[in-house]
Design an enzyme around this catalytic site. Structure first.
Site, PDB file in Angstrom:
ATOM      1  N   SER A   1       0.845  -1.191   0.000  1.00  8.31           N
ATOM      2  CA  SER A   1       0.000   0.000   0.000  1.00  8.31           C
ATOM      3  C   SER A   1       0.885   1.248   0.000  1.00  8.31           C
ATOM      4  O   SER A   1       1.688   1.429  -0.916  1.00  8.31           O
ATOM      5  CB  SER A   1      -0.939  -0.035   1.209  1.00  8.31           C
TER       6      SER A   1
ATOM      7  N   HIS B   1      -8.065  -4.994  -0.662  1.00  9.39           N
ATOM      8  CA  HIS B   1      -6.761  -4.379  -0.394  1.00  9.39           C
ATOM      9  C   HIS B   1      -5.824  -5.335   0.339  1.00  9.39           C
ATOM     10  O   HIS B   1      -4.603  -5.157   0.309  1.00  9.39           O
ATOM     11  CB  HIS B   1      -6.953  -3.091   0.410  1.00  9.39           C
TER      12      HIS B   1
END
Length: 687
Positions: free
Chosen positions: A546, A661
């Site tokens: 991320s 995610h």
């Protein structure tokens, strides 16, 4: 004229970048051409990594760890029961279950299955991922269940009856969106979602409505509406024995918000600094965390402090504030929780956990709990009907242990520990400091064999995050232990700026125009590892996901001489377009706005996608992402892979078709993802 010229310049710059980007088609997530491209890359990467002699052993061990029945069932307390979501070999997508507190504390808890996600997925022909449940206080016989299609942030919310173990017919139902709901009472919800009138530019709700049972969602009463360019607007409730507090948060940016409360149907704005965090309400005392210094009522409160005020006084705009915690330069507040009568404060002191209780009797009385030392403490579940609570302790070489304590007395008992999956007695942990480019001292941990030789030949994996005030803390990882440490590797965790290890100041030092400091910190740790002869550039790998994916993307494009292996997971990489992709606009408070020329000037200097060049000695990077990631767009990784490949660089790429995610939804997917990662690392740094 000047304003017009600036606007024209910005428009022309955007058009120029868009026209020059021949990989924009990869941003169309479900496009057939793009999916075929993904499939081809997956095949190429899997053909190499799964055939490597390390892969099968790592995968099997990972799956054994993830499916182990000796794992700690994470507790959540609702009323008289402890609820837990559990995945194992027999329950791939998981079961939501409950048991009594007494049973949970026994050696062999008796679980009652409430909802089977595998059965539900089969029935609905949808790959559901359980995203949590919100219970109806105080009986908790009804819940609002959040379910994601494939693991993304967007969820469907459905009312569920735990007594009948079924979804309520004609009950509350909120269609798929990045929103949330909270109970006001059994027939009333506070709802933040996409009501059909549009969301913010970040893709989050901008309206809060009160929805009565028996009416249509579209007819719910609007109580607050934010602006299109706000990050998002959310409503939530805090139920207590005396009243249910109804709060609304209007986030202008990721770090600035206005708080409102609904009192007798009227909206009241709380007069607080925009960067303050309302962390909860305990015994009618509002708990506030300061992100910057604040002078109020002739009192000065330092950045990072926690202060409190009586709810009704705050409501009237005439609060007296009481100091709860004032951290120093090397400490910060890591977490807050509450029981019936007590406030729990989890502190970090030089990246090591400490736990305190506070009781209000006209002033705050503080007591330190004698917890294990030199590790990471995290608050688990607390009981609103008593002063009992759960907390975890772990460090790099001690598996997580769950304790059950009494906040009123400070006493606690061990409930359960994770098994040790690798021989931790063979390893040691050291904490070092290095000096970054601007003179700031950066701490980091090194985990390696007790007999480790300073010969520059140790395969070393460096991990960091460096953003959003998220602290990186010592933690036990069985997969890292078995797939890396046991194979002769060294693991390093860097506490670089941008994180929250030392409070808001540590985070803010790396914002926007100061972002390069974060990357300088990371390079400094890498250089220090080399100078100490722990490793060498040919033996040094880095891993980040991320924002950490952006970190390692910057690292290998700025300093390819330092790194031999790079795992770049679910990353941001195209910082020219990040604010136009999914939730990207919400992060402009962190990185800056690339559409403003002055801000693009500093962003452009590190943006990995724009800084990839021909003729560089880049390492063979392994990029990973997920098709179902609706937070960080998979287009970042896709475009970077396509661009680097076309230039002529050898790279690896794997895109999971679900997982959101987290890039994985099931234990099998998690086992595979980390088997691919550690196989790659062993291949690049050990073989």
């Amino acid at each position: 004229m000047k304003k017009y010229s600036l606007i024209l310049f910005v428009i022309m710059t955007q058009l120029s970048f868009a026209q020059n980007d021949s990989y924009l088609w990869l941003e169309d997530v479900e496009n057939e051409k793009a999916l075929n491209w993904v499939e081809e890359w997956n095949k190429k990467t899997l053909a190499v990594l799964t055939e490597h002699n390390s892969y099968k052993g790592i995968y099997n061990k990972n799956l054994e760890i993830y499916n182990s029945t000796d794992r700690i069932p994470e507790p959540t307390i609702f009323g008289n029961f402890i609820y837990n979501f559990w995945q194992d070999k027999e329950h791939e997508r998981g079961i939501w279950r409950r048991t009594t507190i007494k049973s949970y504390l026994s050696k062999t808890p008796e679980w009652e299955i409430i909802l089977d996600i595998d059965n539900l997925s089969g029935k609905d022909n949808i790959k559901w991922v359980f995203k949590g449940a919100s219970g109806l206080y105080p009986d908790y016989n009804k819940f609002l269940i959040s379910l994601s299609k494939g693991g993304g942030d967007a969820v469907v919310i459905k009312e569920f009856d735990v007594e009948t173990k079924s979804f309520v017919e004609n009950g509350f139902y909120v269609p798929e969106a990045k929103g949330n709901t909270s109970w006001i009472d059994k027939n009333t919800l506070m709802v933040s979602t996409d009501f059909g009138d549009g969301v913010t530019t970040s893709g989050y709700p901008r309206q809060v409505k009160i929805w009565k049972r028996g009416t249509e969602l579209k007819d719910a009463k609007l109580v607050f509406e934010g602006e299109k360019d706000n990050m998002g607007v959310w409503g939530y409730t805090i139920p207590t024995q005396d009243k249910t507090y109804q709060l609304i948060m209007r986030y202008m940016t990721f770090y600035t918000a206005q708080y409102y409360v609904l009192e007798k149907g009227k909206l009241v704005k709380l007069e607080l600094p925009d960067d303050i965090e309302l962390a909860g309400i305990v015994n009618d005392m509002v708990i506030l965390r300061l992100k910057s210094d604040w002078e109020v009522n002739d009192q000065f409160y330092k950045q990072g402090s926690v202060i409190t005020a009586k709810y009704n006084d705050l409501l009237r705009g005439k609060p007296d504030f009481y100091l709860l915690v004032e951290p120093d330069e090397r400490s910060s507040v890591a977490g807050l929780s509450s029981t019936k009568n007590m406030l729990l404060v989890n502190m970090l002191n030089n990246v090591k956990g400490e736990l305190y209780t506070y009781k209000w009797d006209g002033s705050w009385r503080k007591h330190k709990i004698n917890t294990p030392e030199l590790g990471n403490i995290s608050l688990a579940a607390s009981d609103e009907n008593s002063d009992n609570f759960f907390f975890y302790f772990e460090n790099f070489l001690e598996p997580a242990t769950l304790f059950y304590g009494d906040a009123a007395t400070g006493d606690y008992n061990k409930v359960k520990s994770l098994p040790t999956f690798f021989p931790t007695e063979k390893y040691k942990v050291q904490q070092f400091e290095t000096t970054s480019k601007d003179g700031t001292k950066i701490p980091y941990f090194v985990v390696g064999p007790k007999n480790m030789k300073p010969d520059s030949n140790n395969p070393t994996l460096l991990y960091a995050y460096g953003g959003f005030e998220v602290p990186e803390l010592p933690s036990y990882s069985a997969t890292t232990g078995t797939a890396w440490l046991e194979k002769g590797g060294v693991y390093v965790l860097a506490n670089i700026r941008g994180g929250g290890e030392f409070g808001p100041k540590w985070h803010q030092a790396g914002l926007k125009a100061n972002r390069q400091r974060v990357y300088d910190d990371f390079h400094a740790v890498a250089e220090d590892l080399v100078s100490r002869k722990i490793t060498s550039p040919k033996k040094l790998g880095i891993f980040g996901g991320s924002n950490g994916g952006l970190l390692v993307g910057v690292a290998f494009t700025q300093r390819p001489d330092l790194y031999q292996a790079v795992v770049c997971a679910v990353p941001l990489l195209d910082m020219k377009r990040y604010n136009k992709l999914l939730a990207g606009a919400s992060w402009m408070a962190e990185y800056g706005n690339p559409d403003i020329p002055e801000e693009w000037e500093y962003i452009s200097k590190y943006s990995p996608y724009q800084n990839v060049k021909k003729g560089m000695n880049y390492p063979e990077v392994f990029f990973t992402t997920s098709t179902r990631d609706d937070r960080v767009h998979p287009g970042h990784a896709r475009k970077m892979v396509a661009k680097m490949s076309d230039i002529g660089y050898k790279i690896y790429y794997f895109e999971n078709t679900e997982g959101g995610h987290a890039a994985a939804s099931t234990n099998e997917q998690r086992a595979r993802m980390y088997a691919l990662i550690f196989t790659y690392l062993q291949m690049k740094l050990m073989n």
